[in-house]
Design a protein around this motif. Structure first.
Motif, PDB file in Angstrom:
ATOM      1  N   TYR A 135       0.798  -1.065  -0.311  1.00 63.30           N
ATOM      2  CA  TYR A 135       0.297   0.219  -0.184  1.00 63.30           C
ATOM      3  C   TYR A 135       0.861   1.702  -0.107  1.00 63.30           C
ATOM      4  N   GLN A 136       1.547   1.096   0.768  1.00 64.83           N
ATOM      5  CA  GLN A 136       2.883   2.678   0.971  1.00 64.83           C
ATOM      6  C   GLN A 136       3.386   3.025  -0.064  1.00 64.83           C
ATOM      7  N   LYS A 137       4.273   1.600  -1.362  1.00 65.94           N
ATOM      8  CA  LYS A 137       4.394   2.009  -1.990  1.00 65.94           C
ATOM      9  C   LYS A 137       3.143   2.709  -3.514  1.00 65.94           C
ATOM     10  N   ARG A 138       2.028   1.991  -3.804  1.00 68.27           N
ATOM     11  CA  ARG A 138       1.543   1.959  -4.672  1.00 68.27           C
ATOM     12  C   ARG A 138       0.641   3.767  -3.822  1.00 68.27           C
ATOM     13  N   ILE A 139       0.836   3.776  -2.743  1.00 68.50           N
ATOM     14  CA  ILE A 139       0.806   5.321  -2.521  1.00 68.50           C
ATOM     15  C   ILE A 139       1.408   6.012  -2.971  1.00 68.50           C
ATOM     16  N   CYS A 140       3.130   6.388  -2.764  1.00 71.24           N
ATOM     17  CA  CYS A 140       4.219   7.176  -3.532  1.00 71.24           C
ATOM     18  C   CYS A 140       3.890   7.040  -4.967  1.00 71.24           C
TER      19      CYS A 140
ATOM     20  N   PRO B 293      19.507  11.296 -19.635  1.00 69.43           N
ATOM     21  CA  PRO B 293      18.163   9.824 -20.546  1.00 69.43           C
ATOM     22  C   PRO B 293      17.842   9.965 -19.254  1.00 69.43           C
ATOM     23  N   GLU B 294      16.750   9.039 -19.347  1.00 70.76           N
ATOM     24  CA  GLU B 294      15.502   8.487 -18.776  1.00 70.76           C
ATOM     25  C   GLU B 294      16.472   7.051 -17.708  1.00 70.76           C
ATOM     26  N   SER B 295      16.401   7.811 -16.426  1.00 71.20           N
ATOM     27  CA  SER B 295      16.597   7.288 -15.554  1.00 71.20           C
ATOM     28  C   SER B 295      15.432   5.783 -14.982  1.00 71.20           C
ATOM     29  N   GLU B 296      15.450   4.547 -14.400  1.00 68.07           N
ATOM     30  CA  GLU B 296      14.446   4.348 -13.721  1.00 68.07           C
ATOM     31  C   GLU B 296      15.444   3.619 -12.453  1.00 68.07           C
ATOM     32  N   VAL B 297      14.941   4.186 -10.677  1.00 70.04           N
ATOM     33  CA  VAL B 297      15.847   4.316 -10.021  1.00 70.04           C
ATOM     34  C   VAL B 297      14.894   3.601  -8.478  1.00 70.04           C
ATOM     35  N   ALA B 298      16.019   3.088  -7.547  1.00 73.96           N
ATOM     36  CA  ALA B 298      15.221   2.086  -6.901  1.00 73.96           C
ATOM     37  C   ALA B 298      14.860   3.700  -5.734  1.00 73.96           C
ATOM     38  N   TYR B 299      14.242   3.719  -5.437  1.00 77.16           N
ATOM     39  CA  TYR B 299      13.866   5.090  -4.245  1.00 77.16           C
ATOM     40  C   TYR B 299      13.365   4.079  -2.995  1.00 77.16           C
TER      41      TYR B 299
ATOM     42  N   ILE C 254      19.824   5.900   4.178  1.00 72.91           N
ATOM     43  CA  ILE C 254      20.832   4.736   4.848  1.00 72.91           C
ATOM     44  C   ILE C 254      20.006   3.692   4.600  1.00 72.91           C
ATOM     45  N   GLU C 255      18.757   3.298   5.074  1.00 69.83           N
ATOM     46  CA  GLU C 255      17.626   2.481   4.562  1.00 69.83           C
ATOM     47  C   GLU C 255      18.058   1.960   3.302  1.00 69.83           C
ATOM     48  N   LEU C 256      18.264   3.199   2.102  1.00 72.28           N
ATOM     49  CA  LEU C 256      18.318   2.112   0.370  1.00 72.28           C
ATOM     50  C   LEU C 256      19.872   1.707   0.610  1.00 72.28           C
ATOM     51  N   MET C 257      20.519   2.068   0.799  1.00 73.11           N
ATOM     52  CA  MET C 257      22.317   1.545   0.981  1.00 73.11           C
ATOM     53  C   MET C 257      22.435  -0.307   1.721  1.00 73.11           C
ATOM     54  N   GLU C 258      21.138  -0.116   2.775  1.00 69.44           N
ATOM     55  CA  GLU C 258      20.745  -1.921   3.012  1.00 69.44           C
ATOM     56  C   GLU C 258      19.914  -2.594   1.875  1.00 69.44           C
ATOM     57  N   TYR C 259      19.431  -1.951   1.097  1.00 69.43           N
ATOM     58  CA  TYR C 259      19.339  -2.657  -0.027  1.00 69.43           C
ATOM     59  C   TYR C 259      20.354  -2.371  -0.899  1.00 69.43           C
TER      60      TYR C 259
ATOM     61  N   CYS D 197      11.088   0.940  -3.187  1.00 66.77           N
ATOM     62  CA  CYS D 197       9.865   1.315  -4.479  1.00 66.77           C
ATOM     63  C   CYS D 197      11.182   1.494  -5.758  1.00 66.77           C
ATOM     64  N   ILE D 198      10.204   1.439  -6.920  1.00 70.70           N
ATOM     65  CA  ILE D 198      10.576   1.861  -8.517  1.00 70.70           C
ATOM     66  C   ILE D 198       9.914   2.523  -9.015  1.00 70.70           C
ATOM     67  N   GLN D 199      10.798   4.137  -9.377  1.00 70.51           N
ATOM     68  CA  GLN D 199      10.070   5.686 -10.092  1.00 70.51           C
ATOM     69  C   GLN D 199      11.111   5.688 -11.548  1.00 70.51           C
ATOM     70  N   THR D 200      10.888   6.203 -11.801  1.00 70.33           N
ATOM     71  CA  THR D 200      10.931   7.077 -13.191  1.00 70.33           C
ATOM     72  C   THR D 200      11.354   8.079 -13.472  1.00 70.33           C
ATOM     73  N   ILE D 201      13.124   8.387 -13.458  1.00 69.87           N
ATOM     74  CA  ILE D 201      13.274  10.047 -13.627  1.00 69.87           C
ATOM     75  C   ILE D 201      13.261  10.372 -15.077  1.00 69.87           C
ATOM     76  N   ARG D 202      12.314  11.686 -15.277  1.00 68.14           N
ATOM     77  CA  ARG D 202      12.315  11.872 -17.094  1.00 68.14           C
ATOM     78  C   ARG D 202      13.610  11.960 -17.032  1.00 68.14           C
ATOM     79  N   GLY D 203      13.602  11.712 -18.633  1.00 69.16           N
ATOM     80  CA  GLY D 203      15.286  12.286 -19.451  1.00 69.16           C
ATOM     81  C   GLY D 203      14.590  13.441 -20.123  1.00 69.16           C
ATOM     82  N   GLY D 204      16.030  14.548 -20.352  1.00 65.85           N
ATOM     83  CA  GLY D 204      15.611  15.444 -21.464  1.00 65.85           C
ATOM     84  C   GLY D 204      16.281  16.683 -20.815  1.00 65.85           C
ATOM     85  N   SER D 205      15.705  17.761 -21.022  1.00 63.16           N
ATOM     86  CA  SER D 205      16.927  18.818 -20.885  1.00 63.16           C
ATOM     87  C   SER D 205      17.240  19.442 -19.574  1.00 63.16           C
ATOM     88  N   TYR D 206      18.366  19.627 -18.862  1.00 61.13           N
ATOM     89  CA  TYR D 206      19.026  20.000 -17.617  1.00 61.13           C
ATOM     90  C   TYR D 206      19.503  21.342 -17.329  1.00 61.13           C
TER      91      TYR D 206
END
Length: 304
Positions: A8-13, A157-163, A180-185, A232-241
């Motif tokens: 539920y927490q992942k999907r609410i994000c 580029p578009e990037s898939e990230v765990a977060y 810290i929690e992310l590093m444990e994963y 969770c997993i999400q996509t960071i949009r690609g494009g101009s930065y």
């Protein structure tokens, strides 16, 4: 029961992200629920239980905070245009909702913020940067020359990230536990590498209550990576930065953000609506002088 709670927490994000990414248009409850693979029947109850706000309240608050951020970032921007771009049906509806939320009219709010001094925080996002317009104008030429070699516009580029997401004031108490929690994963999966770690700041602490600010500790992962536990997993949009390269100690991140923002103001480019982030090229805690090699990344509005 725990796996269901985590799911539920992942999907609410995902639902929160979907609202943020479509803030300019009217979204139905069914559409938001579908973005997170929920049935609309109980979604509003699940969302409120998880977030502490109804879907409508959360959406309205994000629209108002987005508008407030634009009022500050574009001192000469047309208020009606800002209202429409943030999903309000008319300038009258916007003005009424804005005054109710902030106890000021949009014009009063803009005037109250421009010229404030920089607030001192341990970590900074794009939206933590406040500046004196006259001071920036006087020093812009020198700052631009100084930063010319360190700042560029790049197509990322578009990037898939765990977060891992945390809610709260931007600073060590919120950000460090998330990493810290992310590093444990990431550690056992050999995902840690230079240029793969990101910090995403979703909200404007100038206008969003500290306890409602969203922070994501992220690491780039191969496509198809499966989320586990609180990750969770999400996509960071690609494009101009705008990408500002900085070498800073922990207490100098805010200055790096200010430099990037000043460069943007002088560049002729317009910031886009996506979240800005810090991309780390090293671990500053392992550097002999405690320096972080970081890219400050600000999304740009794509040309139509």
């Amino acid at each position: 029961m725990e796996p269901k709670t985590v799911d539920y927490q992942k999907r609410i994000c995902c639902a929160m992200n979907f609202i943020s990414q479509n803030i300019e248009r009217e979204l139905s409850l069914e559409e938001i629920a579908a973005s997170a693979s929920f049935s609309a029947f109980h979604f509003h109850r699940i969302f409120k239980a998880s977030v502490g706000e109804t879907v409508a309240s959360f959406t309205r608050r994000l629209r108002l905070e987005s508008a407030a951020s634009r009022l500050i970032a574009t001192p000469n921007g047309d208020i009606t245009t800002i209202a429409m771009e943030c999903g309000f049906s008319s300038s009258q509806n916007f003005a009424k909702a804005f005054r109710k939320h902030f106890s000021l009219t949009p014009t009063e709010y803009r005037h109250s913020k421009i010229g404030h001094t920089l607030s001192k925080n341990e970590n900074a996002s794009l939206f933590q940067i406040r500046y004196d317009v006259d001071s920036v104008t006087r020093n812009l030429s020198n700052l631009t020359k100084k930063m010319k070699m360190n700042t560029e516009v790049k197509v990322l580029p578009e990037s898939e990230v765990a977060y891992v997401r945390r809610m709260g004031a931007y600073g060590k108490e919120t950000c460090q536990p998330a990493f810290i929690e992310l590093m444990e994963y990431a550690g056992p999966r050999n995902l840690i590498a230079p240029g793969k770690m990101l910090a995403i700041y979703w909200d404007n602490p100038e206008v969003t209550p500290a306890e409602k600010c969203r922070f994501d500790a992220c690491i780039m992962v191969p496509a198809g990576t499966v989320a586990e536990g609180q990750v969770c997993i999400q996509t960071i949009r690609g494009g101009s930065y705008v990408v500002h390269h900085a070498e800073v100690t922990e207490d100098a991140f805010q200055q790096a953000w200010q430099d990037a923002f000043v460069w943007l103001c002088d560049s002729g480019f317009e910031a886009g609506d996506g979240p800005c982030f810090e991309l780390y090229q090293n671990n500053g805690m392992e550097h002999p002088e405690g320096k972080w090699l970081v890219d400050i990344c600000i999304p740009l509005k794509e040309k139509v």
